[in-house]
Design an enzyme around this catalytic site. Sequence first.
Site, PDB file in Angstrom:
ATOM      1  N   SER A  79      -9.726   2.049   2.899  1.00 46.92           N
ATOM      2  CA  SER A  79      -8.823   2.781   2.025  1.00 46.92           C
ATOM      3  C   SER A  79      -7.831   1.879   1.285  1.00 46.92           C
ATOM      4  O   SER A  79      -7.233   2.322   0.307  1.00 46.92           O
ATOM      5  CB  SER A  79      -8.061   3.823   2.849  1.00 46.92           C
ATOM      6  OG  SER A  79      -7.231   3.197   3.806  1.00 46.92           O
ATOM      7  N   LYS A 104       0.869  -1.183   0.000  1.00 47.67           N
ATOM      8  CA  LYS A 104       0.000   0.000   0.000  1.00 47.67           C
ATOM      9  C   LYS A 104       0.902   1.228   0.000  1.00 47.67           C
ATOM     10  O   LYS A 104       1.933   1.254   0.684  1.00 47.67           O
ATOM     11  CB  LYS A 104      -0.881  -0.040   1.260  1.00 47.67           C
ATOM     12  CG  LYS A 104      -1.887   1.107   1.347  1.00 47.67           C
ATOM     13  CD  LYS A 104      -2.791   0.950   2.579  1.00 47.67           C
ATOM     14  CE  LYS A 104      -3.840   2.055   2.649  1.00 47.67           C
ATOM     15  NZ  LYS A 104      -4.731   1.908   3.831  1.00 47.67           N
ATOM     16  N   SER A 106      -9.981  -0.310   7.126  1.00 49.26           N
ATOM     17  CA  SER A 106      -9.397  -0.236   5.777  1.00 49.26           C
ATOM     18  C   SER A 106      -8.686  -1.475   5.259  1.00 49.26           C
ATOM     19  O   SER A 106      -8.331  -1.525   4.086  1.00 49.26           O
ATOM     20  CB  SER A 106      -8.425   0.934   5.703  1.00 49.26           C
ATOM     21  OG  SER A 106      -9.149   2.112   5.517  1.00 49.26           O
TER      22      SER A 106
END
Length: 488
Positions: A154, A79, A178
């Site tokens: 997210s 990420k 997330s």
Amino acid sequence: MIESSLQQLSAALAAKKVSAVELATLFLDRIERLNPALNAFITTDRERTLAMARAADARRAKGPGEHCGPLLGVPLAHKDIFCTEGWRTTCGSKMLANFVSPYDAHVVSQLKTAGMVTLGKLNMDEFAMGSSNETSHFGPVKNPWDTNRVPGGSSGGSAAAVAARLAPIATGTDTGGSIRQPAALCGLTGLKPTYGVVSRYGMIAFASSLDQGGPMAKSAEDCALLLSAMAGFDERDSTSLQREAEDYSRDLARPLAGLRIGLPKEFFGPGMDDDVRAAVAAALDQYRQLGATTVEVSLPNSGLSVPAYYVIAPAEASSNLSRFDGVRYGHRAAEYGDLTEMYCKSRAEGFGAEVKRRILIGTYVLSHGYYDAYYLQAQKIRRLIATDFQEAFKVCDVIMGPTSPSVAFSFGAKSADPVQMYLADIYTIAVNLAGLPGMSIPCGFGTADMPVGLQLIGPWFGESTMLNVAHQYQQATDWHRRCPPIGD
Ligand code: GLN
């Protein structure tokens, strides 16, 4: 090969059936081909990836030994919230669009030490604020199961990349859901560890008392393997816990007979869509067949988790994001009159609307005269929520419920109404407020054939139990093996 588990990839590498360079090339080619339709990756760098793969092959060529751990040569993607030395690290924001990190996050360096090969950096909601990936400066990620729908957020890039088999596994972070919510919406297995188990050093801070990194994978077995390498004490994070290293795979094979599953009545009330309710009910039946019993529990304060979170998280964010001022970090406006104007314009240009909304809320709730009314109250609720869980765990080993109230929604469905978007995390947020470990595993399909996620919540440091409970279910079902119809 792209369907293989980490164990299978690891075994193929060890048996020299495939080299790390071949494996990296396979995934890089697939990313090149399929990423334009999904937008899961923000950055790839073929040369850097292949250099890491060559180093892994060279390490293996020295012959067997300790330097050849199970993850040597296995590719993964990060990420874009994790600082990666020499790679652009954007956090999904224009503010950091050109930031090349001079150092590695603890997680990144742990996985590098294990010999893993970085495939690239994954798209995300700006500064991890969002539940749909629509707040990314780099454009939304598409859900591989239906590209008209969101992948969740997210960590939506991480979820989409693993679901579409652009990477065998990925890192994610979870402040309010997330990891778990995008895992649910993309049909993956994702784990948020107990707060303090994974170092936050080099993970760009959103809400420091809630943020926690974890694995996003096809199965619980893969999550266990990656978590064992991600976790561990790090003196550079003052909230990192000093504990013995754990092998999170150790309990996977344990039978579930006698397992007590707590079902919070607040998680099964109105608000959950019927398709999600049906898939979760079927999963619970499966668990009963595996020898588990279910017991109703209550989390009376869980209804306050979303409001408390949307005081605490913005408060911490407003402080954490003050460093992005165009001087110490981040985008600087091209033209300005004086210093104040330079700060104002740089931040106005660099941050997107959701981030600005959170900074405004956070600054407000921390301001003189409102601190007691909002921030202090929210902290008290946080304590009550943690106590509710402690009570519940007196009568059960693991808590279960839905991860998300609905399957993946269409682009634009919630983006005009922040409160509707915030409610996407109604079942996940309490876990972060209490610092507990949580997981999402695929448990079926709902409306429009979109995946449904089952949430597992463990007591503090209950990762190994949760992984066992998830793995046994995955031995008896094949939801986690389903692959979206993309690319082939
Ligand atoms: N959707 C939640 C938020 O926008 C949670 C995000 C997260 O876990 N990073 O704050």
